[in-house]
Design a protein around this motif. Structure first.
Motif, PDB file in Angstrom:
ATOM      1  N   GLN A 201       0.831  -1.206   0.000  1.00  0.00           N
ATOM      2  CA  GLN A 201       0.000   0.000   0.000  1.00  0.00           C
ATOM      3  C   GLN A 201       0.861   1.251   0.000  1.00  0.00           C
ATOM      4  OE1 GLN A 201      -2.337  -0.970   3.490  1.00  0.00           O
ATOM      5  NE2 GLN A 201      -4.137  -1.475   2.256  1.00  0.00           N
ATOM      6  N   ALA A 202       1.962   1.197   0.744  1.00  0.00           N
ATOM      7  CA  ALA A 202       2.873   2.343   0.783  1.00  0.00           C
ATOM      8  C   ALA A 202       3.474   2.612  -0.591  1.00  0.00           C
ATOM      9  CB  ALA A 202       3.982   2.094   1.808  1.00  0.00           C
ATOM     10  N   ARG A 203       3.832   1.549  -1.324  1.00  0.00           N
ATOM     11  CA  ARG A 203       4.369   1.731  -2.672  1.00  0.00           C
ATOM     12  C   ARG A 203       3.319   2.314  -3.611  1.00  0.00           C
ATOM     13  NH1 ARG A 203       7.497  -2.856  -1.128  1.00  0.00           N
ATOM     14  NH2 ARG A 203       5.817  -4.288  -1.630  1.00  0.00           N
ATOM     15  N   THR A 204       2.056   1.960  -3.393  1.00  0.00           N
ATOM     16  CA  THR A 204       0.980   2.535  -4.204  1.00  0.00           C
ATOM     17  C   THR A 204       0.871   4.029  -3.954  1.00  0.00           C
ATOM     18  OG1 THR A 204      -0.260   0.454  -4.209  1.00  0.00           O
ATOM     19  CG2 THR A 204      -1.500   2.451  -4.688  1.00  0.00           C
ATOM     20  N   LEU A 205       1.033   4.439  -2.698  1.00  0.00           N
ATOM     21  CA  LEU A 205       0.989   5.872  -2.378  1.00  0.00           C
ATOM     22  C   LEU A 205       2.081   6.636  -3.114  1.00  0.00           C
ATOM     23  CD1 LEU A 205       0.356   5.753   1.490  1.00  0.00           C
ATOM     24  CD2 LEU A 205      -1.277   6.426  -0.278  1.00  0.00           C
ATOM     25  N   LEU A 206       3.249   6.020  -3.258  1.00  0.00           N
ATOM     26  CA  LEU A 206       4.365   6.687  -3.936  1.00  0.00           C
ATOM     27  C   LEU A 206       4.061   6.987  -5.401  1.00  0.00           C
ATOM     28  CD1 LEU A 206       7.399   4.669  -2.493  1.00  0.00           C
ATOM     29  CD2 LEU A 206       6.930   7.096  -2.119  1.00  0.00           C
ATOM     30  N   SER A 207       3.126   6.267  -5.969  1.00  0.00           N
ATOM     31  CA  SER A 207       2.804   6.462  -7.392  1.00  0.00           C
ATOM     32  C   SER A 207       1.726   7.523  -7.605  1.00  0.00           C
ATOM     33  CB  SER A 207       2.339   5.133  -8.000  1.00  0.00           C
ATOM     34  OG  SER A 207       1.098   4.719  -7.437  1.00  0.00           O
ATOM     35  N   GLY A 211      -1.021  15.566  -4.094  1.00  0.00           N
ATOM     36  CA  GLY A 211      -0.839  15.487  -2.644  1.00  0.00           C
ATOM     37  C   GLY A 211      -2.122  15.253  -1.876  1.00  0.00           C
ATOM     38  N   ASN A 212      -3.206  15.956  -2.267  1.00  0.00           N
ATOM     39  CA  ASN A 212      -4.488  15.792  -1.573  1.00  0.00           C
ATOM     40  C   ASN A 212      -5.054  14.390  -1.780  1.00  0.00           C
ATOM     41  OD1 ASN A 212      -4.530  18.431  -0.547  1.00  0.00           O
ATOM     42  ND2 ASN A 212      -5.493  19.249  -2.410  1.00  0.00           N
ATOM     43  N   LEU A 213      -4.984  13.909  -3.024  1.00  0.00           N
ATOM     44  CA  LEU A 213      -5.484  12.564  -3.312  1.00  0.00           C
ATOM     45  C   LEU A 213      -4.663  11.512  -2.573  1.00  0.00           C
ATOM     46  CD1 LEU A 213      -7.369  10.705  -4.844  1.00  0.00           C
ATOM     47  CD2 LEU A 213      -5.804  10.821  -6.799  1.00  0.00           C
ATOM     48  N   SER A 215      -3.143  11.917   0.305  1.00  0.00           N
ATOM     49  CA  SER A 215      -3.528  11.960   1.711  1.00  0.00           C
ATOM     50  C   SER A 215      -4.856  11.248   1.943  1.00  0.00           C
ATOM     51  CB  SER A 215      -3.618  13.419   2.174  1.00  0.00           C
ATOM     52  OG  SER A 215      -4.013  13.488   3.525  1.00  0.00           O
ATOM     53  N   LEU A 216      -5.808  11.465   1.039  1.00  0.00           N
ATOM     54  CA  LEU A 216      -7.109  10.792   1.147  1.00  0.00           C
ATOM     55  C   LEU A 216      -6.955   9.277   1.000  1.00  0.00           C
ATOM     56  CD1 LEU A 216      -9.354  13.233  -0.949  1.00  0.00           C
ATOM     57  CD2 LEU A 216      -9.426  12.883   1.533  1.00  0.00           C
ATOM     58  N   THR A 217      -6.086   8.871   0.061  1.00  0.00           N
ATOM     59  CA  THR A 217      -5.868   7.437  -0.152  1.00  0.00           C
ATOM     60  C   THR A 217      -5.233   6.799   1.076  1.00  0.00           C
ATOM     61  OG1 THR A 217      -5.567   7.841  -2.526  1.00  0.00           O
ATOM     62  CG2 THR A 217      -4.797   5.731  -1.666  1.00  0.00           C
ATOM     63  N   LEU A 218      -4.301   7.508   1.709  1.00  0.00           N
ATOM     64  CA  LEU A 218      -3.693   7.004   2.942  1.00  0.00           C
ATOM     65  C   LEU A 218      -4.771   6.749   3.990  1.00  0.00           C
ATOM     66  CD1 LEU A 218      -1.351   6.375   4.900  1.00  0.00           C
ATOM     67  CD2 LEU A 218      -1.199   8.843   5.344  1.00  0.00           C
ATOM     68  N   ASN A 219      -5.651   7.718   4.188  1.00  0.00           N
ATOM     69  CA  ASN A 219      -6.726   7.557   5.173  1.00  0.00           C
ATOM     70  C   ASN A 219      -7.647   6.403   4.806  1.00  0.00           C
ATOM     71  OD1 ASN A 219      -5.840   9.716   6.755  1.00  0.00           O
ATOM     72  ND2 ASN A 219      -7.035  11.215   5.590  1.00  0.00           N
ATOM     73  N   ASP A 220      -7.914   6.260   3.500  1.00  0.00           N
ATOM     74  CA  ASP A 220      -8.777   5.156   3.063  1.00  0.00           C
ATOM     75  C   ASP A 220      -8.116   3.800   3.302  1.00  0.00           C
ATOM     76  OD1 ASP A 220     -10.734   6.915   2.288  1.00  0.00           O
ATOM     77  OD2 ASP A 220     -10.187   6.906   0.157  1.00  0.00           O
ATOM     78  N   PHE A 221      -6.811   3.722   3.083  1.00  0.00           N
ATOM     79  CA  PHE A 221      -6.091   2.476   3.376  1.00  0.00           C
ATOM     80  C   PHE A 221      -6.179   2.146   4.864  1.00  0.00           C
ATOM     81  CE2 PHE A 221      -3.014   2.763  -0.466  1.00  0.00           C
ATOM     82  CZ  PHE A 221      -3.792   1.871  -1.187  1.00  0.00           C
ATOM     83  N   ILE A 222      -5.994   3.159   5.698  1.00  0.00           N
ATOM     84  CA  ILE A 222      -5.986   2.941   7.148  1.00  0.00           C
ATOM     85  C   ILE A 222      -7.347   2.479   7.644  1.00  0.00           C
ATOM     86  CG2 ILE A 222      -5.770   4.097   9.389  1.00  0.00           C
ATOM     87  CD1 ILE A 222      -3.573   5.834   8.172  1.00  0.00           C
ATOM     88  N   ASN A 223      -8.436   3.117   7.147  1.00  0.00           N
ATOM     89  CA  ASN A 223      -9.764   2.726   7.647  1.00  0.00           C
ATOM     90  C   ASN A 223     -10.396   1.578   6.859  1.00  0.00           C
ATOM     91  OD1 ASN A 223     -11.025   3.849   5.308  1.00  0.00           O
ATOM     92  ND2 ASN A 223     -11.026   5.881   6.250  1.00  0.00           N
ATOM     93  N   GLY A 224      -9.679   1.079   5.848  1.00  0.00           N
ATOM     94  CA  GLY A 224     -10.141  -0.098   5.124  1.00  0.00           C
ATOM     95  C   GLY A 224     -11.204   0.147   4.082  1.00  0.00           C
ATOM     96  N   SER A 225     -11.406   1.400   3.691  1.00  0.00           N
ATOM     97  CA  SER A 225     -12.464   1.711   2.725  1.00  0.00           C
ATOM     98  C   SER A 225     -12.003   1.573   1.280  1.00  0.00           C
ATOM     99  CB  SER A 225     -12.998   3.127   2.970  1.00  0.00           C
ATOM    100  OG  SER A 225     -11.977   4.089   2.798  1.00  0.00           O
ATOM    101  N   THR A 226     -10.728   1.283   1.057  1.00  0.00           N
ATOM    102  CA  THR A 226     -10.231   1.030  -0.294  1.00  0.00           C
ATOM    103  C   THR A 226      -9.111   0.004  -0.237  1.00  0.00           C
ATOM    104  OG1 THR A 226      -9.560   2.095  -2.372  1.00  0.00           O
ATOM    105  CG2 THR A 226      -8.396   2.784  -0.383  1.00  0.00           C
ATOM    106  N   ASN A 227      -8.699  -0.470  -1.402  1.00  0.00           N
ATOM    107  CA  ASN A 227      -7.575  -1.407  -1.486  1.00  0.00           C
ATOM    108  C   ASN A 227      -6.760  -1.086  -2.730  1.00  0.00           C
ATOM    109  OD1 ASN A 227      -8.897  -2.652  -3.753  1.00  0.00           O
ATOM    110  ND2 ASN A 227     -10.128  -3.864  -2.314  1.00  0.00           N
ATOM    111  N   VAL A 231      -7.542   1.431  -6.109  1.00  0.00           N
ATOM    112  CA  VAL A 231      -6.701   2.604  -6.368  1.00  0.00           C
ATOM    113  C   VAL A 231      -6.082   2.517  -7.757  1.00  0.00           C
ATOM    114  CG1 VAL A 231      -4.642   3.866  -5.649  1.00  0.00           C
ATOM    115  CG2 VAL A 231      -6.246   3.010  -3.922  1.00  0.00           C
ATOM    116  N   GLU A 232      -5.568   1.339  -8.127  1.00  0.00           N
ATOM    117  CA  GLU A 232      -4.936   1.179  -9.432  1.00  0.00           C
ATOM    118  C   GLU A 232      -5.949   1.323 -10.560  1.00  0.00           C
ATOM    119  OE1 GLU A 232      -1.889   1.198 -10.034  1.00  0.00           O
ATOM    120  OE2 GLU A 232      -1.004   0.828  -8.073  1.00  0.00           O
ATOM    121  N   LYS A 233      -7.175   0.802 -10.374  1.00  0.00           N
ATOM    122  CA  LYS A 233      -8.216   0.964 -11.387  1.00  0.00           C
ATOM    123  C   LYS A 233      -8.558   2.433 -11.580  1.00  0.00           C
ATOM    124  CE  LYS A 233     -10.689  -3.476 -11.312  1.00  0.00           C
ATOM    125  NZ  LYS A 233     -11.970  -4.139 -10.985  1.00  0.00           N
ATOM    126  N   ARG A 234      -8.610   3.181 -10.484  1.00  0.00           N
ATOM    127  CA  ARG A 234      -8.912   4.607 -10.570  1.00  0.00           C
ATOM    128  C   ARG A 234      -7.794   5.346 -11.302  1.00  0.00           C
ATOM    129  NH1 ARG A 234      -8.641   6.973  -5.054  1.00  0.00           N
ATOM    130  NH2 ARG A 234      -6.442   7.162  -5.601  1.00  0.00           N
TER     131      ARG A 234
END
Length: 303
Positions: A201-207, A211-213, A215-227, A231-234
């Motif tokens: 997941q951390a490597r996905t964040l690097l791609s 910045g805002n997206l 940060s949102l993706t990080l929060n989504d990973f933490i609370n389990g609302s995305t995978n 993220v890659e499909k988006r």
């Protein structure tokens, strides 16, 4: 059985075998050594050294130790004895630990006065490599500790990623991807260190450039609302839209290839061994590199 495994397969290309020629001189200069020894599997002399004359390295890869696992190790040593001696090198009138700090801590917890040890004459680069290998073999480093250790081998000792990969029994891409994690933002590093996100997941964040997206993706990973798949499909959808606006021919990455790479990294994280996943038609083949019976036993236990 020995503790040799795939992580040390390329070690001799960097660290030649030392015949321990200085042993007799050590006995002459240090009468505190107890020459009540046994012969190990490799005929190395195992000595009993005063625990007070031994100290841990300040700059070893592992920065934290789990008290519970040290206590468990101490109970095992108390019941069965110290099965594997620690490895030290002499510095002035004391001995610095090269490999075996967890065993050293467990022995201290038991209040024992001496510890079985093998004395070797290693230089700084050898110690760094051995310490890293020993830590990865015995108990998983945190991924950022591992990344910093690889970075140190690269920057301070001029080892290429290919050389590090060969020594550790991992792929060059694994070494590169692990070191890339050092480029994470501090908040992302803290989340990774706490286990709130995975290395994949951390490597996905690097791609993610925005910045805002990110940060949102990080929060989504933490609370389990995305995978990672979502993220890659988006990202692929957004890339296609951007390319259609600029009339560029779409050259989007294949999602299956991305997920296969992610799964390969997860297997290597889990098994501490080189792994390859290939696809033929509708079938997938998983290959795990093993170089000894001990490798097979340890991988079986992990699975």
């Amino acid at each position: 059985m020995t503790n040799r495994r795939s992580l040390g397969r390329g070690l001799h290309s960097l660290i030649p075998e030392d015949p321990n020629k200085k042993m007799n001189k050590l006995f002459e200069t240090d009468p505190a050594l107890n020459k009540q020894m046994v012969k190990g599997a490799n005929s190395k002399e195992i000595l009993q050294i005063d625990i007070e004359k031994i100290y841990a390295r300040n700059n070893q890869p592992r920065k934290s130790f789990d008290d519970e696992t040290i206590d468990d190790l101490a109970k095992s040593i108390e019941k069965y004895g110290l099965l594997n001696p620690i490895v030290v090198r002499k510095k002035n009138d004391k001995y610095e630990i090269v490999a075996g700090e967890r065993r050293y801590r467990a022995i201290k917890n038991l209040g024992l006065k001496t510890i079985d040890a093998i004395i070797k004459d290693y230089d700084e680069k050898d110690v760094e490599v051995l310490s890293l290998i020993e830590n990865i073999q015995r108990e998983d480093l945190k991924v950022l500790e591992e990344a910093n250790a690889y970075k140190k081998l690269s920057s301070q000792y001029n080892l290429t990623q290919e050389e590090i990969a060969k020594t550790m029994g991992k792929s060059r891409s694994y070494i590169a991807n692990t070191m890339r994690l050092l480029n994470l933002y501090d908040v992302e590093k803290r989340a990774l260190d706490k286990g709130q996100i995975s290395p994949s997941q951390a490597r996905t964040l690097l791609s993610i450039d925005d910045g805002n997206l990110r940060s949102l993706t990080l929060n989504d990973f933490i609370n389990g609302s995305t995978n990672i798949r979502k993220v890659e499909k988006r990202k692929i959808k957004e890339k296609k839209m951007a390319e259609s606006v600029t009339d560029n021919k779409p050259q989007t990455p294949n999602l299956d290839d991305i997920l296969l790479e992610d799964l390969t990294e997860k297997f290597m994280d889990k098994l501490s061994s080189k792994v390859n996943i290939s696809k033929s038609g509708k079938n997938y083949k998983l290959t795990i590199d093993c170089y000894s019976i001990e490798d097979l036993e340890k991988i079986y236990d992990k699975l």
